[in-house]
Every structure is written in structure tokens, then in C-alpha cells.
Enzyme design. Structure first.
Site, PDB file in Angstrom:
ATOM      1  N   ASP A  53       7.244   1.889  -6.347  1.00 51.64           N
ATOM      2  CA  ASP A  53       6.913   2.862  -5.310  1.00 51.64           C
ATOM      3  C   ASP A  53       7.297   4.235  -5.866  1.00 51.64           C
ATOM      4  O   ASP A  53       8.484   4.494  -6.107  1.00 51.64           O
ATOM      5  CB  ASP A  53       7.713   2.539  -4.037  1.00 51.64           C
ATOM      6  CG  ASP A  53       7.397   3.498  -2.887  1.00 51.64           C
ATOM      7  OD1 ASP A  53       6.879   4.607  -3.147  1.00 51.64           O
ATOM      8  OD2 ASP A  53       7.692   3.138  -1.737  1.00 51.64           O
ATOM      9  N   TYR A 144      -2.737  17.295   1.894  1.00 52.70           N
ATOM     10  CA  TYR A 144      -3.137  16.533   0.696  1.00 52.70           C
ATOM     11  C   TYR A 144      -3.648  17.504  -0.370  1.00 52.70           C
ATOM     12  O   TYR A 144      -3.236  17.455  -1.534  1.00 52.70           O
ATOM     13  CB  TYR A 144      -4.219  15.526   1.081  1.00 52.70           C
ATOM     14  CG  TYR A 144      -4.880  14.801  -0.077  1.00 52.70           C
ATOM     15  CD1 TYR A 144      -4.296  13.667  -0.636  1.00 52.70           C
ATOM     16  CD2 TYR A 144      -6.102  15.233  -0.593  1.00 52.70           C
ATOM     17  CE1 TYR A 144      -4.919  12.999  -1.686  1.00 52.70           C
ATOM     18  CE2 TYR A 144      -6.729  14.576  -1.640  1.00 52.70           C
ATOM     19  CZ  TYR A 144      -6.125  13.456  -2.189  1.00 52.70           C
ATOM     20  OH  TYR A 144      -6.734  12.802  -3.239  1.00 52.70           O
ATOM     21  N   ALA A 146      -3.050  20.652  -0.693  1.00 46.75           N
ATOM     22  CA  ALA A 146      -1.948  21.492  -1.193  1.00 46.75           C
ATOM     23  C   ALA A 146      -1.095  20.731  -2.198  1.00 46.75           C
ATOM     24  O   ALA A 146      -0.683  21.273  -3.234  1.00 46.75           O
ATOM     25  CB  ALA A 146      -1.092  21.974  -0.024  1.00 46.75           C
ATOM     26  N   ALA A 147      -0.840  19.439  -1.914  1.00 44.07           N
ATOM     27  CA  ALA A 147      -0.045  18.626  -2.846  1.00 44.07           C
ATOM     28  C   ALA A 147      -0.790  18.474  -4.174  1.00 44.07           C
ATOM     29  O   ALA A 147      -0.195  18.578  -5.260  1.00 44.07           O
ATOM     30  CB  ALA A 147       0.242  17.254  -2.236  1.00 44.07           C
TER      31      ALA A 147
HETATM   32  N1  LIG Z   1     -11.262   8.465  -4.072  1.00 44.19           N
HETATM   33  C1  LIG Z   1     -11.461   9.767  -4.182  1.00 44.19           C
HETATM   34  O1  LIG Z   1     -12.504  10.302  -3.707  1.00 44.19           O
HETATM   35  C2  LIG Z   1     -10.453  10.644  -4.869  1.00 44.19           C
HETATM   36  C3  LIG Z   1     -10.821  11.972  -5.139  1.00 44.19           C
HETATM   37  C4  LIG Z   1      -9.901  12.793  -5.783  1.00 44.19           C
HETATM   38  C5  LIG Z   1      -8.667  12.289  -6.151  1.00 44.19           C
HETATM   39  N2  LIG Z   1      -8.328  11.004  -5.857  1.00 44.19           N
HETATM   40  C6  LIG Z   1      -7.005  10.520  -6.286  1.00 44.19           C
HETATM   41  O2  LIG Z   1      -7.195   9.427  -7.158  1.00 44.19           O
HETATM   42  C7  LIG Z   1      -6.011   8.625  -7.191  1.00 44.19           C
HETATM   43  C8  LIG Z   1      -6.380   7.168  -7.068  1.00 44.19           C
HETATM   44  O3  LIG Z   1      -6.901   6.953  -5.778  1.00 44.19           O
HETATM   45  P1  LIG Z   1      -8.128   5.966  -5.475  1.00 44.19           P
HETATM   46  O4  LIG Z   1      -9.235   6.801  -4.979  1.00 44.19           O
HETATM   47  O5  LIG Z   1      -8.329   5.051  -6.615  1.00 44.19           O
HETATM   48  O6  LIG Z   1      -7.560   5.232  -4.166  1.00 44.19           O
HETATM   49  P2  LIG Z   1      -6.983   3.764  -3.890  1.00 44.19           P
HETATM   50  O7  LIG Z   1      -8.011   2.756  -4.252  1.00 44.19           O
HETATM   51  O8  LIG Z   1      -6.492   3.815  -2.484  1.00 44.19           O
HETATM   52  O9  LIG Z   1      -5.757   3.647  -4.907  1.00 44.19           O
HETATM   53  C9  LIG Z   1      -4.529   4.279  -4.653  1.00 44.19           C
HETATM   54  C10 LIG Z   1      -3.467   3.592  -5.487  1.00 44.19           C
HETATM   55  O10 LIG Z   1      -2.214   4.279  -5.283  1.00 44.19           O
HETATM   56  C11 LIG Z   1      -1.225   3.306  -5.001  1.00 44.19           C
HETATM   57  N3  LIG Z   1      -0.163   3.898  -4.190  1.00 44.19           N
HETATM   58  C12 LIG Z   1      -0.271   4.471  -2.973  1.00 44.19           C
HETATM   59  N4  LIG Z   1       0.945   4.868  -2.557  1.00 44.19           N
HETATM   60  C13 LIG Z   1       1.822   4.532  -3.539  1.00 44.19           C
HETATM   61  C14 LIG Z   1       3.231   4.674  -3.710  1.00 44.19           C
HETATM   62  N5  LIG Z   1       4.013   5.229  -2.768  1.00 44.19           N
HETATM   63  N6  LIG Z   1       3.793   4.231  -4.862  1.00 44.19           N
HETATM   64  C15 LIG Z   1       3.032   3.654  -5.814  1.00 44.19           C
HETATM   65  N7  LIG Z   1       1.710   3.476  -5.722  1.00 44.19           N
HETATM   66  C16 LIG Z   1       1.116   3.908  -4.588  1.00 44.19           C
HETATM   67  C17 LIG Z   1      -1.957   2.161  -4.318  1.00 44.19           C
HETATM   68  O11 LIG Z   1      -1.315   0.912  -4.520  1.00 44.19           O
HETATM   69  P3  LIG Z   1      -0.208   0.232  -3.574  1.00 44.19           P
HETATM   70  O12 LIG Z   1      -0.680   0.375  -2.164  1.00 44.19           O
HETATM   71  O13 LIG Z   1      -0.160  -1.165  -4.095  1.00 44.19           O
HETATM   72  O14 LIG Z   1       1.069   0.963  -3.849  1.00 44.19           O
HETATM   73  C18 LIG Z   1      -3.261   2.147  -5.102  1.00 44.19           C
HETATM   74  O15 LIG Z   1      -3.105   1.377  -6.278  1.00 44.19           O
HETATM   75  C19 LIG Z   1      -5.131   9.156  -6.066  1.00 44.19           C
HETATM   76  O16 LIG Z   1      -4.149  10.010  -6.615  1.00 44.19           O
HETATM   77  C20 LIG Z   1      -6.097   9.959  -5.211  1.00 44.19           C
HETATM   78  O17 LIG Z   1      -5.443  10.954  -4.488  1.00 44.19           O
HETATM   79  C21 LIG Z   1      -9.207  10.157  -5.236  1.00 44.19           C
END
Ligand SMILES: NC(=O)c1ccc[n+]([C@@H]2O[C@H](COP(=O)([O-])OP(=O)(O)OC[C@H]3O[C@@H](n4cnc5c(N)ncnc54)[C@H](OP(=O)(O)O)[C@@H]3O)[C@@H](O)[C@H]2O)c1
Length: 267
Positions: A53, A144, A146-147
Site C-alpha cells: 500500500d 486528483y 492537483a496531485a
Molecule cells: N485510466 C485513465 O484514464 C488514466 C489517465 C491518466 C492517468 N491515470 C493514472 O494511471 C495510473 C494507473 O491507473 P489505471 O488507469 O491503470 O487504473 P486501475 O486499473 O484502477 O489501476 C490502479 C492501480 O493502483 C493500485 N492502487 C490503488 N491504490 C493503491 C494504494 N494505496 N497502494 C498501492 N496500490 C494502489 C490498484 O491496485 P490495488 O487496489 O490492488 O491496490 C491498481 O493496481 C494511476 O496513477 C492513474 O491515476 C489513469
């Protein structure tokens, strides 16, 4: 064999990246909170799964110490992230803290834990997943955004700080990717904002918006390029949506682009 440590590897882009690097012969350490449930990744010979985590500083330190005692990690991919969706007015203290913890402080803390290793071996690459929202903030995702903006700016500063040790810091900037991000996120409802909230939700579900979505596998290919191209470049826009909107911002300015985005993407 080169080694990559990936956070947020149980789903979406992190999982696609883990599979791609493994296919290409890398040793992959795949981390997330629920990774223990992932039988698909666990069955791949050169993938080791580890529960992490990224909001837990003590767990970060102990996982990093264990992994670095057994692997010569070349690349750290800070990809874990989560969305808090809804009007800022309604966020609780806990929701606000958790949003900054997972998207900004988490990657910083994980990087801190790996930096002594990279500095001593005089090389390594840190890749942070930011977002188009870092440059083009979205309504109801402003914290989000901003982060992610903080993570993007921090990466550029850290890259300069680490240059003398041969350590590169890069950012992966997706536009919209078809993953579980919105499903897994926290949604805060509000009567006062119900109309606009409903419009933004509807826009996300609109088939026209769906055309803007890219794939997790496409993002993974960009991460592989960033990890292996040997370039000093910092920012990698991963899909057509990100590239088009950033080009629009350069050409027409931030406010005009944001006004256009709110008619196309945000209802
Ligand atoms: N999808 C989009 O359109 C998009 C666009 C721009 C940026 N992003 C960024 O891309 C990255 C990947 O996201 P995704 O789109 O692939 O979404 P996702 O399928 O929801 O994957 C998110 C991953 O983060 C993990 N996670 C969440 N909270 C966590 C924590 N506290 N500690 C450790 N792991 C954690 C989740 O696994 P667990 O729940 O098992 O921990 C999951 O493996 C993220 O940083 C997201 O903000 C996504």
C-alpha cells in the site's frame, strides 16, 4: 536480466506493463494492495508479486529493503493511483488526505526508499504516471488533478537533482485510458452539484467520449520505450488525446483549451 519494480500492478496500465516487461525478458516485481489475488501474474515465471500500500510509509520501507536485498532494480515505475470524484466542497478530511497520499506522497515515498540503491549503483530510472489532468485539470477531479500536477512538477525537479548520479526521472502522461480507474474510485455525490455532476458522468459514458479512450497495452508500450530509450527526455504523452490537448494548449493557450475540453469531455 534487467529488473523493474511496478506499483499499482494488479490492474489497468500497471498490469499491462508488468506483462509486457515480463514478455520481453525482464524480471518484474509487481506490487499493489490486492496483488496476492492475481493468479495470472503470479503464474508468470519472471514476475514476483508483493503486497504494498503506497500510503503506508513503514510498509514501503520494509518492502523496498527486502526487494533491494534480492534484486538489482533498474527501473522504478510509480503507477499506483486512485480517483476521488465529486465536488471539493463535500470532501471529508480523510478523503482529501487519502487522495494526496496515494497520488503524490506515495510515489515520493516509494522513490525515497529506492534512491540510495540507484545513487550507489550510479544509474536507474524512475518513471511516474501522472495524467493529462496535470496540465488540463478536470471538474470534480480538481484535487486528483492537483496531485498529478504536483507529481509532474516534482518529477522535473527531481530529475535535475539526480542528474549527477546518472539517475533519470520520467513522466508517463496518459489522456484517457480504458481501465478500472473510475470504477475503483471514490465518488462523492451532492444535491447542490447534481446537474453538472450528472452531465460530467454522462459525458464519460458517451460513445463520442469513448472514442478518446486508449488502451492499457498502448500505455505499457510507451513505458517500455521510456525505460529503454536511453534518452534524457522527461515527459512522454502516451496517447492521441493527451497529444492533441497538449498541442492545443501550446497553440491556443490554457484557458481556451480548457473551455473547449469542457464542451467535449466534461459535459
Ligand atoms: N485510466 C485513465 O484514464 C488514466 C489517465 C491518466 C492517468 N491515470 C493514472 O494511471 C495510473 C494507473 O491507473 P489505471 O488507469 O491503470 O487504473 P486501475 O486499473 O484502477 O489501476 C490502479 C492501480 O493502483 C493500485 N492502487 C490503488 N491504490 C493503491 C494504494 N494505496 N497502494 C498501492 N496500490 C494502489 C490498484 O491496485 P490495488 O487496489 O490492488 O491496490 C491498481 O493496481 C494511476 O496513477 C492513474 O491515476 C489513469
Amino acid at each position: 536480466m534487467s529488473t523493474i519494480f511496478i506499483t499499482g500492478a494488479s490492474s489497468g496500465m500497471g498490469k499491462a506493463t508488468a506483462k509486457l516487461f515480463a514478455e520481453r525478458g525482464w524480471q518484474v516485481i509487481a506490487a499493489s494492495r490486492s496483488i496476492g489475488d492475481d493468479v495470472e501474474l503470479a503464474a508468470i515465471e519472471n514476475i514476483e508479486t508483493v503486497t504494498l500500500d503506497v500510503t503506508d510509509p513503514r510498509q514501503i520501507r520494509s518492502v523496498a529493503a527486502d526487494i533491494l536485498s534480492r534484486f538489482d532494480v533498474d527501473v522504478l515505475f510509480n503507477n499506483a493511483g486512485a480517483v476521488l470524484f465529486g465536488p471539493v466542497e463535500e470532501y471529508t478530511d480523510e478523503q482529501l488526505d487519502a487522495q494526496i497520499a496515494v497520488n503524490l506522497l506515495g510515489p515520493i515515498r516509494v522513490t525515497q526508499a529506492f534512491l540510495p540503491h540507484f545513487r550507489e549503483r550510479r544509474g536507474g530510472t524512475v518513471i511516474n504516471t501522472t495524467s493529462l489532468t496535470a496540465m488540463l485539470p478536470a471538474p470534480f477531479m480538481s484535487v486528483y488533478s492537483a496531485a498529478k500536477a504536483g507529481l509532474e512538477r516534482w518529477s522535473f525537479g527531481l530529475n535535475l537533482e539526480l542528474d549527477e548520479f546518472g539517475i533519470r526521472v520520467k513522466t508517463i502522461v496518459p489522456g484517457i485510458v480504458d481501465t478500472n480507474l473510475m470504477v475503483a474510485g471514490t465518488v462523492v455525490q451532492s444535491d447542490a452539484y447534481a446537474v453538472h455532476l450528472g452531465e460530467v458522468f454522462a459525458a464519460f459514458g458517451d460513445p463520442a467520449t469513448a472514442e478518446l479512450f486508449s488502451t492499457a497495452e498502448g500505455t505499457a508500450a510507451v513505458v517500455f520505450g521510456a525505460a529503454t530509450d536511453g534518452k534524457t527526455r522527461v515527459r512522454y504523452l502516451t496517447d492521441a488525446t493527451a497529444k492533441e490537448y497538449v498541442a492545443m494548449m501550446v497553440g491556443f493557450g490554457e484557458e481556451t483549451t480548457q473551455a473547449f475540453a469542457s464542451t467535449v469531455m466534461f459535459g
